[in-house]
Motif scaffolding. Structure first.
Motif, short mmCIF file in Angstrom:
data_model
loop_
_atom_site.label_atom_id
_atom_site.label_comp_id
_atom_site.label_asym_id
_atom_site.label_seq_id
_atom_site.Cartn_x
_atom_site.Cartn_y
_atom_site.Cartn_z
N ALA A 1 0.79 -1.29 0.01
CA ALA A 1 -0.07 -0.06 -0.02
C ALA A 1 0.78 1.15 0.06
CB ALA A 1 -0.95 0.16 1.29
N GLY A 2 1.94 1.09 0.58
CA GLY A 2 3.01 2.32 0.71
C GLY A 2 3.81 2.40 -0.52
N ALA A 3 3.59 1.42 -1.45
CA ALA A 3 4.66 1.55 -2.65
C ALA A 3 4.57 2.71 -3.35
CB ALA A 3 4.44 0.12 -3.34
N ARG A 4 3.32 3.23 -3.50
CA ARG A 4 3.20 4.64 -4.23
C ARG A 4 4.13 5.76 -3.94
NH1 ARG A 4 -1.56 2.54 -6.24
NH2 ARG A 4 -1.75 3.18 -8.29
N ARG A 5 4.57 5.75 -2.66
CA ARG A 5 5.27 7.03 -2.25
C ARG A 5 6.61 6.57 -1.91
NH1 ARG A 5 6.73 6.59 2.61
NH2 ARG A 5 5.56 5.44 3.99
N SER A 6 7.19 5.24 -1.88
CA SER A 6 8.27 4.80 -1.70
C SER A 6 8.96 3.78 -2.47
CB SER A 6 8.63 4.54 -0.21
OG SER A 6 9.57 3.66 0.28
N PRO A 7 9.99 4.03 -3.28
CA PRO A 7 10.56 2.84 -4.07
C PRO A 7 11.12 1.84 -3.17
CG PRO A 7 11.38 4.92 -4.68
CD PRO A 7 10.65 5.31 -3.45
N ALA A 8 11.56 2.08 -1.94
CA ALA A 8 11.91 0.85 -0.86
C ALA A 8 10.76 0.04 -0.51
CB ALA A 8 12.52 1.58 0.33
N LEU A 9 9.64 0.48 -0.30
CA LEU A 9 8.55 -0.21 0.22
C LEU A 9 7.98 -1.08 -1.32
CD1 LEU A 9 6.53 1.87 2.44
CD2 LEU A 9 8.31 0.41 3.03
N ALA A 10 8.21 -0.48 -2.26
CA ALA A 10 7.50 -1.11 -3.54
C ALA A 10 8.58 -2.43 -3.58
CB ALA A 10 7.62 -0.04 -4.73
N SER A 11 9.86 -2.04 -3.57
CA SER A 11 10.87 -3.22 -3.79
C SER A 11 10.55 -4.35 -2.89
CB SER A 11 12.32 -2.63 -3.61
OG SER A 11 13.15 -3.71 -3.43
N ALA A 12 10.24 -3.92 -1.53
CA ALA A 12 10.08 -4.94 -0.27
C ALA A 12 8.76 -5.50 -0.82
CB ALA A 12 9.88 -4.36 0.96
N GLY A 13 7.77 -5.24 -1.44
CA GLY A 13 6.51 -5.63 -1.63
C GLY A 13 6.73 -6.34 -2.94
N ARG A 14 7.44 -6.28 -3.72
CA ARG A 14 7.81 -7.18 -5.02
C ARG A 14 8.47 -8.31 -4.73
NH1 ARG A 14 11.27 -4.20 -7.73
NH2 ARG A 14 9.80 -2.49 -7.66
N TYR A 15 9.49 -7.99 -3.70
CA TYR A 15 10.33 -9.05 -3.26
C TYR A 15 9.33 -10.33 -2.67
CZ TYR A 15 13.90 -11.71 -0.62
OH TYR A 15 14.77 -12.60 -0.04
N ALA A 16 8.73 -9.64 -1.74
CA ALA A 16 7.60 -10.87 -0.89
C ALA A 16 6.72 -11.46 -1.94
CB ALA A 16 7.13 -9.88 0.26
N MET A 17 6.03 -10.97 -2.71
CA MET A 17 5.23 -11.51 -3.72
C MET A 17 5.95 -12.38 -4.41
SD MET A 17 2.09 -10.59 -2.75
CE MET A 17 0.92 -10.58 -4.05
N ASP A 18 7.12 -12.09 -4.77
CA ASP A 18 8.08 -13.22 -5.84
C ASP A 18 8.28 -14.34 -4.90
OD1 ASP A 18 8.56 -12.36 -8.29
OD2 ASP A 18 10.89 -12.80 -7.73
N ARG A 19 8.97 -14.01 -3.61
CA ARG A 19 9.45 -15.21 -3.11
C ARG A 19 8.26 -16.28 -2.89
NH1 ARG A 19 13.99 -15.72 -0.09
NH2 ARG A 19 13.40 -17.88 -0.02
N TRP A 20 7.10 -15.87 -2.35
CA TRP A 20 6.16 -16.61 -2.03
C TRP A 20 5.43 -17.25 -3.13
CZ3 TRP A 20 4.91 -19.20 2.09
CH2 TRP A 20 5.05 -18.83 3.31
N SER A 21 5.35 -16.31 -4.39
CA SER A 21 4.71 -17.09 -5.40
C SER A 21 5.47 -18.13 -6.10
CB SER A 21 3.90 -15.91 -6.55
OG SER A 21 4.95 -15.21 -6.79
N ALA A 22 6.79 -17.71 -6.06
CA ALA A 22 7.70 -19.02 -6.70
C ALA A 22 7.82 -20.00 -5.92
CB ALA A 22 9.19 -18.22 -6.61
N GLU A 23 7.76 -19.76 -4.85
CA GLU A 23 7.78 -21.22 -3.92
C GLU A 23 6.37 -22.02 -3.90
OE1 GLU A 23 10.33 -23.01 -1.40
OE2 GLU A 23 10.72 -20.90 -2.08
N VAL A 24 5.27 -21.14 -4.01
CA VAL A 24 3.95 -21.97 -4.26
C VAL A 24 3.99 -22.62 -5.53
CG1 VAL A 24 1.50 -21.67 -4.36
CG2 VAL A 24 2.73 -20.55 -2.66
#
Lengths: 217, 217
Positions: free
Chosen positions: A103-126
């Motif tokens: 949700a905070g990705a819009r105002r912060s590249p760092a948060l966007a990066s964290a979100g992308r990383y999290a979704m990526d890790r989980w979906s790759a695993e699943v």
DNA sequence: GTCTATACAGAGATAGAC
DNA sequence: GTCTATCTCTGTATAGAC
């Protein structure tokens, strides 16, 4: 416990409990019982602290499920594990952390990066489990495993936020998804020939529908 | 345009573009080209302005789809409309507004209320179409229409946030959901007897699975 | 590595003139 | 209803002592 770790831990909890709008260097430092200036010494900015905290949460969580996902041999297995995973990860606040950084990705590249990383890790695993399980099911050849894994991850995020504003409704939504999953899995219990027959009918009908839509354009 | 309306409009845009963490009385007032103090005169607090803005966005949007949802007579219809609805509402930023107030719900009752209201309005509206369409489909008797409508709404929120951090992945997720929807709809094209046969098989298998799970406990 | 102190910007909110 | 001015608080971030 080292200061760095105390900050990471406090940031994760703060993110899950108060949301991204409720965290600040001061509040996190207070939670960690360390000095506010140390946030900047160790992480540079508040957003980078949050990013590091979420990455750590995700890495840990994914690791605890790796073995169990590797043991999955059927869609029914996967759904059972999925229910368990969803419940525990929600309780631990890991899903909330992910939703908040996204949700905070819009105002912060760092948060966007964290979100992308999290979704990526989980979906790759699943995905690795879906790949093994999907061929035997009704959905074989119709949906690609990666997209399905990503859809599940996105669904968890949506349900998490929904739960925050209307727990009853979120439970109802989850129940429906469960029922759909159970239905698809149910076909595994039929004789293989029947499954193939149903699947091929479905695929042909989908192709017909796609063609009809193509004509309409 | 009256000041009140300018503020509501600016708040909606700000929420969609900058996220809940990026809005303040000052930024919204600047966007609306009015004085900052007027936020408090008209709405009391910033959160209440956001709440009012989202409620208005939702009311408007739901109204534009009411007739079209009423015209839906088959699951295939509903899926087509759903795709259109998803695309336009996303483009208008209405989905982003909803996601953002839901993310901010943890720290503000006003935002939580706005989120609940938005999800409730949409899912009630969608439910009315699902109720009509579901009996003819494979899922009849297996999922309840309200829960399904809520699940769809939650899915949109999750996809919106996912799109903000990884558009390609979000598109993949959407594609998979689309395929599953198409598959379920495809059964409508089969002869009614065949649909009933498949449905009853699925339902029995689900019951068996549920019983087996009950035994396991 | 950690603390105190502090600069400085931006936030929410109110008072009072117009 | 609207504007100016202002109070107060919280937030990020840095400097410098220890």
């Amino acid at each position: 416990m080292a200061t760095r770790d105390k900050l990471l831990e406090a940031a994760a909890v703060a993110l899950a409990e108060d949301g991204v709008a409720g965290v600040s260097a001061r509040t996190v430092a207070a939670r960690a019982e360390v000095n506010q200036a140390l946030v900047f010494y160790h992480f540079g900015t508040v957003d980078e602290l949050l990013e590091a905290a979420v990455r750590r949460s995700v890495d840990r969580a994914v690791a605890t499920y790796r073995d169990r996902l590797a043991d999955v041999t059927s869609l029914a297995d996967l759904l059972t594990l999925g229910r368990d995973l969803h419940r525990t990860e929600r309780e631990r606040g890991n899903v909330a952390q992910m939703a908040q950084v996204m949700a905070g990705a819009r105002r912060s590249p760092a948060l966007a990066s964290a979100g992308r990383y999290a979704m990526d890790r989980w979906s790759a695993e699943v995905e690795s489990a879906v790949v093994r399980v999907l061929p035997g099911t009704l959905l074989a050849g119709l949906v690609d495993p990666r997209g399905l894994a990503q859809a599940v991850a996105a669904g968890f995020i949506g349900l998490e936020l929904y739960d925050g504003v209307d727990p009853g409704a979120a439970a109802g939504a989850l129940g429906s998804l469960d029922a759909i999953g159970a239905m698809v899995a149910a076909f595994d219990a039929l004789p293989p020939m029947a499954v193939r027959a149903v699947r091929s009918r479905a695929r042909k009908a989908v192709a017909r529908a796609a063609a009809a839509q193509g004509d309409a354009r």
